[in-house]
Design a protein around this motif. Structure first.
Motif, short mmCIF file in Angstrom:
data_model
loop_
_atom_site.label_atom_id
_atom_site.label_comp_id
_atom_site.label_asym_id
_atom_site.label_seq_id
_atom_site.Cartn_x
_atom_site.Cartn_y
_atom_site.Cartn_z
N LEU A 39 -19.26 23.98 67.67
CA LEU A 39 -18.58 25.23 68.03
C LEU A 39 -17.87 25.09 69.38
CD1 LEU A 39 -17.99 28.18 67.34
CD2 LEU A 39 -20.14 28.78 68.47
N THR A 40 -18.50 24.43 70.32
CA THR A 40 -17.91 24.22 71.65
C THR A 40 -16.64 23.39 71.55
OG1 THR A 40 -20.07 24.38 72.71
CG2 THR A 40 -18.32 23.29 73.96
N VAL A 41 -16.70 22.30 70.79
CA VAL A 41 -15.52 21.45 70.60
C VAL A 41 -14.43 22.24 69.90
CG1 VAL A 41 -14.67 19.45 69.30
CG2 VAL A 41 -16.76 19.26 70.64
N ASP A 42 -14.80 23.03 68.91
CA ASP A 42 -13.85 23.84 68.17
C ASP A 42 -13.09 24.78 69.11
OD1 ASP A 42 -12.60 24.69 65.81
OD2 ASP A 42 -14.09 26.24 65.45
N LEU A 43 -13.85 25.51 69.91
CA LEU A 43 -13.24 26.46 70.83
C LEU A 43 -12.44 25.79 71.94
CD1 LEU A 43 -16.13 29.06 71.05
CD2 LEU A 43 -14.04 29.19 69.70
N LEU A 44 -12.93 24.65 72.40
CA LEU A 44 -12.22 23.92 73.44
C LEU A 44 -10.86 23.43 72.93
CD1 LEU A 44 -12.19 22.78 76.30
CD2 LEU A 44 -13.34 20.75 75.41
N GLY A 45 -10.84 22.92 71.70
CA GLY A 45 -9.57 22.47 71.12
C GLY A 45 -8.57 23.60 70.98
N VAL A 46 -9.04 24.75 70.54
CA VAL A 46 -8.16 25.92 70.42
C VAL A 46 -7.66 26.36 71.79
CG1 VAL A 46 -8.10 28.36 69.78
CG2 VAL A 46 -9.17 26.71 68.26
N ALA A 47 -8.53 26.35 72.77
CA ALA A 47 -8.14 26.78 74.12
C ALA A 47 -7.11 25.83 74.73
CB ALA A 47 -9.37 26.88 75.02
N VAL A 48 -7.29 24.52 74.52
CA VAL A 48 -6.33 23.56 75.07
C VAL A 48 -4.97 23.72 74.38
CG1 VAL A 48 -5.77 21.10 75.25
CG2 VAL A 48 -8.06 21.90 75.85
N ALA A 49 -4.97 23.75 73.04
CA ALA A 49 -3.70 23.91 72.32
C ALA A 49 -3.05 25.25 72.64
CB ALA A 49 -3.95 23.79 70.81
N GLY A 50 -3.85 26.30 72.71
CA GLY A 50 -3.32 27.62 73.04
C GLY A 50 -2.75 27.69 74.45
N SER A 51 -3.39 27.00 75.38
CA SER A 51 -2.89 26.96 76.76
C SER A 51 -1.54 26.26 76.84
CB SER A 51 -3.90 26.27 77.67
OG SER A 51 -5.09 27.02 77.74
N ILE A 52 -1.43 25.17 76.10
CA ILE A 52 -0.13 24.46 76.06
C ILE A 52 0.92 25.38 75.45
CG2 ILE A 52 1.12 22.54 75.02
CD1 ILE A 52 -1.52 20.94 75.20
N LEU A 53 0.58 26.05 74.36
CA LEU A 53 1.51 26.97 73.72
C LEU A 53 1.95 28.07 74.69
CD1 LEU A 53 2.81 28.08 71.01
CD2 LEU A 53 0.83 29.59 70.98
N ILE A 54 1.01 28.62 75.42
CA ILE A 54 1.34 29.68 76.37
C ILE A 54 2.36 29.20 77.39
CG2 ILE A 54 0.41 31.00 78.33
CD1 ILE A 54 -2.14 31.42 76.64
N ILE A 55 2.09 28.05 77.99
CA ILE A 55 2.98 27.54 79.04
C ILE A 55 4.35 27.20 78.47
CG2 ILE A 55 3.34 25.63 80.64
CD1 ILE A 55 0.23 25.72 81.08
#
Length: 113
Positions: free
Chosen positions: A51-67
């Protein structure tokens, strides 16, 4: 027109593959250890790591998308959503960014529409 692999598309693909590999590794470990996968979320173990890896991957990809999306649309201070996620939660800042993005695309209050 044939779609091409841009550096950003490759970055997202790498994050996706790494996330899949890590999550499936921990999922398999939970199965091999015969753990109650959902119950283990509250007790620790491979399910929590998955679950941690899952959420971390989403957060990293989402952060890139945001920027990237904030820059592409000319939205100022897009990076603040990423910093805000570190201070609050990504589950708050990502939908907030999406709301502000939609507002920006609709013309915002300064468009006179």
């Amino acid at each position: 027109m044939k779609p091409r692999w841009t550096p950003l598309a490759v970055t997202y693909l790498v994050i996706a593959v790494a996330g899949l590999g890590a999550a499936m590794t921990f999922n398999a470990l939970a199965v091999v250890q015969m753990q109650d996968f959902l119950g283990a979320w509250f007790d620790g173990g491979p399910a929590v790591s998955s679950l941690t890896v899952d959420l971390l991957g989403v957060a990293v990809a989402g952060s890139i998308l945001i920027i990237v999306e904030a820059r592409r649309l000319g939205m100022r201070f897009g990076w603040l959503y990423v910093v805000g996620a570190l201070l609050t939660a990504f589950t708050f800042t990502f939908p907030l960014f999406l709301a502000m993005r939609e507002r920006h695309l609709a013309g915002g209050p300064r468009s006179g529409q």
